[in-house]
Write a protein that holds these residues in place. Structure first.
Motif, PDB file in Angstrom:
ATOM      1  N   UNK A  42       0.830  -1.201   0.000  1.00 51.90           N
ATOM      2  CA  UNK A  42       0.000   0.000   0.000  1.00 51.90           C
ATOM      3  C   UNK A  42       0.867   1.254   0.000  1.00 51.90           C
ATOM      4  N   UNK A  43       1.954   1.219   0.771  1.00 49.78           N
ATOM      5  CA  UNK A  43       2.846   2.373   0.806  1.00 49.78           C
ATOM      6  C   UNK A  43       3.530   2.571  -0.544  1.00 49.78           C
ATOM      7  N   UNK A  44       4.038   1.487  -1.138  1.00 46.67           N
ATOM      8  CA  UNK A  44       4.723   1.610  -2.426  1.00 46.67           C
ATOM      9  C   UNK A  44       3.789   2.113  -3.515  1.00 46.67           C
ATOM     10  N   UNK A 103       2.282   7.874   7.533  1.00 49.91           N
ATOM     11  CA  UNK A 103       2.506   7.213   6.241  1.00 49.91           C
ATOM     12  C   UNK A 103       2.285   8.130   5.039  1.00 49.91           C
ATOM     13  N   UNK A 104       2.080   9.403   5.291  1.00 55.05           N
ATOM     14  CA  UNK A 104       1.920  10.380   4.207  1.00 55.05           C
ATOM     15  C   UNK A 104       3.228  11.153   4.058  1.00 55.05           C
ATOM     16  N   UNK A 105       3.901  11.063   2.910  1.00 51.42           N
ATOM     17  CA  UNK A 105       5.163  11.794   2.727  1.00 51.42           C
ATOM     18  C   UNK A 105       5.003  13.283   3.031  1.00 51.42           C
ATOM     19  N   UNK A 106       5.997  13.819   3.716  1.00 50.03           N
ATOM     20  CA  UNK A 106       5.961  15.222   4.091  1.00 50.03           C
ATOM     21  C   UNK A 106       5.401  15.476   5.470  1.00 50.03           C
ATOM     22  N   UNK A 107       4.730  14.487   6.066  1.00 48.33           N
ATOM     23  CA  UNK A 107       4.208  14.655   7.421  1.00 48.33           C
ATOM     24  C   UNK A 107       5.377  14.714   8.404  1.00 48.33           C
ATOM     25  N   UNK A 111       6.952   7.939   8.589  1.00 46.54           N
ATOM     26  CA  UNK A 111       7.596   6.671   8.931  1.00 46.54           C
ATOM     27  C   UNK A 111       7.817   5.792   7.700  1.00 46.54           C
ATOM     28  N   UNK A 112       7.462   6.343   6.536  1.00 46.46           N
ATOM     29  CA  UNK A 112       7.512   5.538   5.319  1.00 46.46           C
ATOM     30  C   UNK A 112       8.900   5.101   4.916  1.00 46.46           C
ATOM     31  N   UNK A 113       9.927   5.880   5.305  1.00 43.89           N
ATOM     32  CA  UNK A 113      11.287   5.465   4.980  1.00 43.89           C
ATOM     33  C   UNK A 113      11.630   4.136   5.602  1.00 43.89           C
ATOM     34  N   UNK A 114      11.204   3.948   6.848  1.00 49.28           N
ATOM     35  CA  UNK A 114      11.465   2.670   7.518  1.00 49.28           C
ATOM     36  C   UNK A 114      10.693   1.536   6.848  1.00 49.28           C
ATOM     37  N   UNK A 162      18.910   5.794   4.930  1.00 45.80           N
ATOM     38  CA  UNK A 162      19.059   6.991   5.749  1.00 45.80           C
ATOM     39  C   UNK A 162      17.722   7.646   6.061  1.00 45.80           C
ATOM     40  N   UNK A 163      16.784   7.590   5.123  1.00 41.63           N
ATOM     41  CA  UNK A 163      15.447   8.105   5.421  1.00 41.63           C
ATOM     42  C   UNK A 163      14.769   7.249   6.482  1.00 41.63           C
ATOM     43  N   UNK A 164      15.006   5.917   6.411  1.00 43.74           N
ATOM     44  CA  UNK A 164      14.444   5.018   7.423  1.00 43.74           C
ATOM     45  C   UNK A 164      15.011   5.328   8.794  1.00 43.74           C
TER      46      UNK A 164
END
Length: 356
Positions: A42-44, A103-107, A111-114, A162-164
């Motif tokens: 779902x994230x991808x 799970x929304x980029x920019x928030x 946590x999406x990097x992890x 690194x984002x994770x």
């Protein structure tokens, strides 16, 4: 004769009084990856980003937007709702609060990097866990041809890593800063500080604190960028160096932080690093080890024990106990060792030693 259909067979002698445990925990364990891969897919596919700030979606809408068949669209939405990632109302699906927050980029708490790193890097390594157990070698990289897990790694994968680490560390640093009082300290040296997430959060919580991120040159550059984004260039700066190198650690600090660092290394190298910390730390200062700590009796907790197995597939280290850290700290010269527990994604406690 019992004429009832499918009459149960009599229980064997001695078994009737003993009720077998439920197999449901084993079912949950053996299918745990189903839940993770649902989240990762779902994230991808950008599902949570698509739903943020909208009126929700239906299976038909999602199928059209993604260019996929309605069948998997409906199944994905149902799966995410079952996991508490989505909510459904009036036939439409919306982000649950946890998805909107993390799970929304920019928030701020993204946590999406992890999630992406666990999916694209760790998932394959864990598929070779038996190999790692039998060989005592990592499975996410090859020590025969690479100097470290970063050597020769795909730049896109390193960016994910690194984002994770930044997202995991940001939330953990907040909890650490709330559980441990850093108010009396002035200068923090974050040894192996990575992207500077701990420094950013701790400086936000403690206005008098200034920090130095000490890491390898290419990592120090990442930290400089993250600090600039946070608007804290005046209080946090990055210094390039090797904490196992010949030069002493930077001086002039009354607080040292080792966050999710010591679990990367074996006991001998950890003892070396703690001795180097003691030598460089100002008198009256303290060192803080922030980790997922294994209980002293080594029966859990599960997040720490499983992170330890993650270190098996990734590094030469493992997750250690408060007693082990306490012994190493005292042998290095630290005194008044204590453990403070808290609850966060990347750590469950801090072991603190003081230099008199």
């Amino acid at each position: 004769m019992d004429t009832r259909p499918f009459a149960p067979e009599p229980a064997p002698a001695g078994l009737a009084a003993t009720e077998l445990p439920s197999p449901m925990p084993l079912m949950a364990l053996s299918t745990g990856f189903w839940a993770f891969k649902t989240l990762a897919a779902a994230h991808e596919l950008g599902l949570f980003a698509r739903l943020s700030g909208t009126g929700g979606t239906t299976a038909a809408d999602l199928a059209r937007d993604l260019g996929i068949h309605p069948r998997p669209a409906e199944m994905l939405l149902t799966g995410c709702a079952s996991l508490g990632l989505l909510e459904r109302s009036r036939g439409r699906y919306w982000n649950a609060a946890i998805s909107e927050a993390y799970l929304v980029p920019g928030a701020p708490g993204y946590f999406g990097g992890w999630v992406a790193m666990a999916d694209k890097r760790l998932y394959a390594g864990w598929g070779k866990l038996v190999e790692a157990i039998r060989t005592n070698r990592p499975t996410t990289w090859d020590p025969d041809v690479q100097d470290s897990l970063f050597d020769g790694e795909d730049p896109a994968m390193l960016s994910l890593f690194w984002e994770a680490m930044h997202s995991l560390s940001t939330m953990t640093a907040r909890k650490l800063g709330e559980a441990v009082d850093f108010g009396r300290f002035d200068r923090l040296l974050d040894i192996g500080g990575g992207s500077g997430a701990y420094d950013i959060e701790l400086c936000r919580l403690y206005p008098r604190l200034r920090a130095t991120v000490y890491d390898l040159p290419h990592v120090a550059g990442i930290a400089t960028g993250k600090v600039a984004q946070a608007g804290l260039e005046g209080r946090i700066h990055a210094v390039a160096g090797d904490f196992f190198g010949g030069a002493p650690l930077p001086g002039g600090h009354d607080l040292h932080l080792l966050s999710m660092i010591l679990h990367d290394w074996d006991e001998s190298r950890n003892r070396v690093l703690l001795a180097r910390s003691f030598d460089a730390l100002e008198s009256g200062g303290a060192v803080v080890i922030s980790e997922l700590l294994v209980d002293d009796n080594k029966t859990g907790p599960a997040p720490a024990a499983l992170m330890s197995l993650n270190m098996l597939i990734e590094t030469e280290g493992r997750n250690y106990t408060p007693a082990e850290y306490g012994t190493w700290l005292e042998d290095a010269g630290f005194r008044d060792v204590e453990t403070i527990w808290f609850d966060a994604p990347g750590a469950n406690g801090a072991v603190i030693g003081r230099k008199r």
